[in-house]
Design an enzyme around this catalytic site. Structure first.
Site, PDB file in Angstrom:
ATOM      1  N   ASP A 193      -0.927   1.812   8.064  1.00 50.51           N
ATOM      2  CA  ASP A 193      -1.440   0.911   9.115  1.00 50.51           C
ATOM      3  C   ASP A 193      -0.624   0.981  10.406  1.00 50.51           C
ATOM      4  OD1 ASP A 193      -3.473   0.010   7.510  1.00 50.51           O
ATOM      5  OD2 ASP A 193      -2.370  -1.715   6.762  1.00 50.51           O
TER       6      ASP A 193
ATOM      7  N   GLY B  47     -11.948  12.964  18.944  1.00 50.12           N
ATOM      8  CA  GLY B  47     -12.902  13.029  20.055  1.00 50.12           C
ATOM      9  C   GLY B  47     -14.066  12.068  19.850  1.00 50.12           C
TER      10      GLY B  47
ATOM     11  N   VAL C  24      16.731   8.748  -0.178  1.00 52.55           N
ATOM     12  CA  VAL C  24      17.646   7.630  -0.495  1.00 52.55           C
ATOM     13  C   VAL C  24      18.541   8.028  -1.666  1.00 52.55           C
ATOM     14  CG1 VAL C  24      17.752   5.281  -1.464  1.00 52.55           C
ATOM     15  CG2 VAL C  24      16.168   5.789   0.418  1.00 52.55           C
TER      16      VAL C  24
ATOM     17  N   ARG D 161      -4.917   6.964   2.003  1.00 49.29           N
ATOM     18  CA  ARG D 161      -3.634   6.477   1.476  1.00 49.29           C
ATOM     19  C   ARG D 161      -2.899   7.540   0.674  1.00 49.29           C
ATOM     20  NH1 ARG D 161      -3.954   0.489   0.403  1.00 49.29           N
ATOM     21  NH2 ARG D 161      -3.232   0.879  -1.700  1.00 49.29           N
TER      22      ARG D 161
ATOM     23  N   GLY E  69       0.827  -1.212   0.000  1.00 47.38           N
ATOM     24  CA  GLY E  69       0.000   0.000   0.000  1.00 47.38           C
ATOM     25  C   GLY E  69       0.853   1.251   0.000  1.00 47.38           C
TER      26      GLY E  69
HETATM   27  O1  F6P Z   1      -1.916  -0.067   3.132  1.00 46.28           O
HETATM   28  C1  F6P Z   1      -2.596  -0.905   3.990  1.00 46.28           C
HETATM   29  C2  F6P Z   1      -4.042  -0.870   3.702  1.00 46.28           C
HETATM   30  O2  F6P Z   1      -4.365   0.455   3.701  1.00 46.28           O
HETATM   31  C3  F6P Z   1      -5.000  -1.644   4.582  1.00 46.28           C
HETATM   32  O3  F6P Z   1      -5.388  -0.973   5.737  1.00 46.28           O
HETATM   33  C4  F6P Z   1      -6.117  -1.930   3.640  1.00 46.28           C
HETATM   34  O4  F6P Z   1      -6.948  -2.933   4.041  1.00 46.28           O
HETATM   35  C5  F6P Z   1      -5.369  -2.261   2.401  1.00 46.28           C
HETATM   36  O5  F6P Z   1      -4.256  -1.396   2.413  1.00 46.28           O
HETATM   37  C6  F6P Z   1      -6.115  -2.235   1.122  1.00 46.28           C
HETATM   38  O6  F6P Z   1      -5.263  -1.991   0.053  1.00 46.28           O
HETATM   39  P1  F6P Z   1      -5.341  -2.581  -1.416  1.00 46.28           P
HETATM   40  O7  F6P Z   1      -6.701  -2.290  -1.920  1.00 46.28           O
HETATM   41  O8  F6P Z   1      -4.282  -1.824  -2.127  1.00 46.28           O
HETATM   42  O9  F6P Z   1      -5.040  -4.025  -1.333  1.00 46.28           O
END
Ligand code: F6P
Length: 330
Positions: free
Chosen positions: A137, A195, A32, A263, A20
């Site tokens: 995550d 909250g 890097v 994301r 992800g």
């Molecule tokens: O990057 C981790 C995450 O955001 C998880 O929390 C989520 O379930 C998952 O990626 C889903 O990602 P994808 O659709 O790219 O498999």
């Protein structure tokens, strides 16, 4: 392996973003490339994550190739979820390609799954790896924070601040689903910062009846609206959860699934700074020959840990934080 030429270390480092995407990954690629090139090392970018290792999608990266990306989300190298990389054939092919490019070291940016993949690659190829913890995550054992986590938390909190306006105006209960397929670190952090009245996370089982009871109790003390922050991996479908709670409480419930907005987007200053620090540290480890380390933040400091150790443990939820959500929801 690396060698010295005219007093300088000569080394080819491959950099890859896997799994992800997380805001700040680009800032880490930039760090890097620039930290390495300052030391005279060559960096080769691998496109499309671990799939690109198998499909030989390599291209050299210079400091100019990473201009203007410190403030961008996603990954300029692209990423993938790659099942083939979990097979011996996939790992062999990746290893072959790395060797044909004379790669001495791999720096992989990713989360828990990517760390496991990188370790397998090192075992099969004999090429050392460094993993830069990058994941919204934040579920990697041994460290407190990954690149991108702060950005995702802020994105979700900003959204919930807006949702709360409607919740209060209509005396409604909202279920807001945040990411976290297996773990609830993001949900918990977001619940506390917004909250919210409830954090529903995979690590703590709570029955729908119990949530219903607490919503009714809150109504009795004058709280007519509530926010339930739910991790996607906890309690199943949020819409079903809402209709059950509607029946149990008589409240008007609504659902918002935040999804992929968490994301992407512009990384926060904190995510960018962690990216700069982690990227630089990863290059230092390669120069020093410190193999198979995970780079992350622990107790406010940049640390590197044995990848194998991190893979064999499970990160624990902060129970005090979990309790605090309820304590403050009165
Ligand atoms: O990057 C981790 C995450 O955001 C998880 O929390 C989520 O379930 C998952 O990626 C889903 O990602 P994808 O659709 O790219 O498999």
């Amino acid at each position: 392996m690396s060698h010295y030429a005219r007093g300088r270390i000569v080394m080819n480092i491959a950099v890859v973003t896997s799994g992800g995407d997380a805001p700040g990954m680009n800032a880490a690629i930039r760090a890097v490339v620039r930290a390495a090139s300052g030391q005279g090392l060559r960096v080769i970018g691998v496109e499309k994550g671990f799939l690109g290792l198998i499909e030989n999608l390599f291209r050299p990266l210079t400091p100019r190739d990473v201009s203007g990306i410190i403030n961008t989300g996603g990954s300029i190298l692209k990423s993938s979820r790659c099942d083939l990389f979990k097979t011996p054939e996939g790992l062999e092919k990746a290893s072959e390609n790395l060797k044909s490019w004379k790669v001495d070291w791999v720096i992989a940016l990713g989360g828990d799954g990517s760390m496991r993949g990188a370790l397998s690659l090192s075992k099969v190829s004999g090429i050392p790896v460094t993993v830069i913890a990058s994941s919204i995550d934040n579920d990697i054992a041994g460290i407190d924070e990954t690149i991108g986590f702060d950005s995702a938390v802020n994105t979700a909190v900003e959204a919930i601040d807006k949702i709360r306006d409607t919740a209060v105006t209509y005396d409604r209960v909202f279920i807001v689903e945040v990411m976290g397929r297996n773990r609830g670190f993001l949900a918990l952090e977001v619940a506390l910062a917004s909250g919210a009245e409830f954090a529903v996370i995979p690590e703590h089982r709570i029955s729908i009846e119990e949530i219903g009871k607490r919503i009714r109790q809150m109504g009795e003390i004058g709280k007519k609206s509530s926010i339930i922050v739910k991790a996607e991996g906890a309690m199943g479908d949020p819409f079903q959860m809402a209709s059950q709670l509607r029946r149990l409480t008589g409240y008007d419930l609504r659902v918002t699934v935040l999804g992929y907005i968490q994301r992407g987007g512009v990384p926060t200053a904190r995510s960018r700074n962690l990216a700069c620090l982690f990227g630089n540290h990863a290059v230092k480890l390669a120069i020093e020959g410190k193999k198979n380390r995970l780079v992350g933040l622990k107790d406010g400091k940049v640390v590197d840990l044995d990848i194998e150790e991190s893979c064999s443990s499970i990160k624990k939820i902060d129970e005090d934080k979990y309790e605090l959500v309820s304590i403050l929801a009165v």
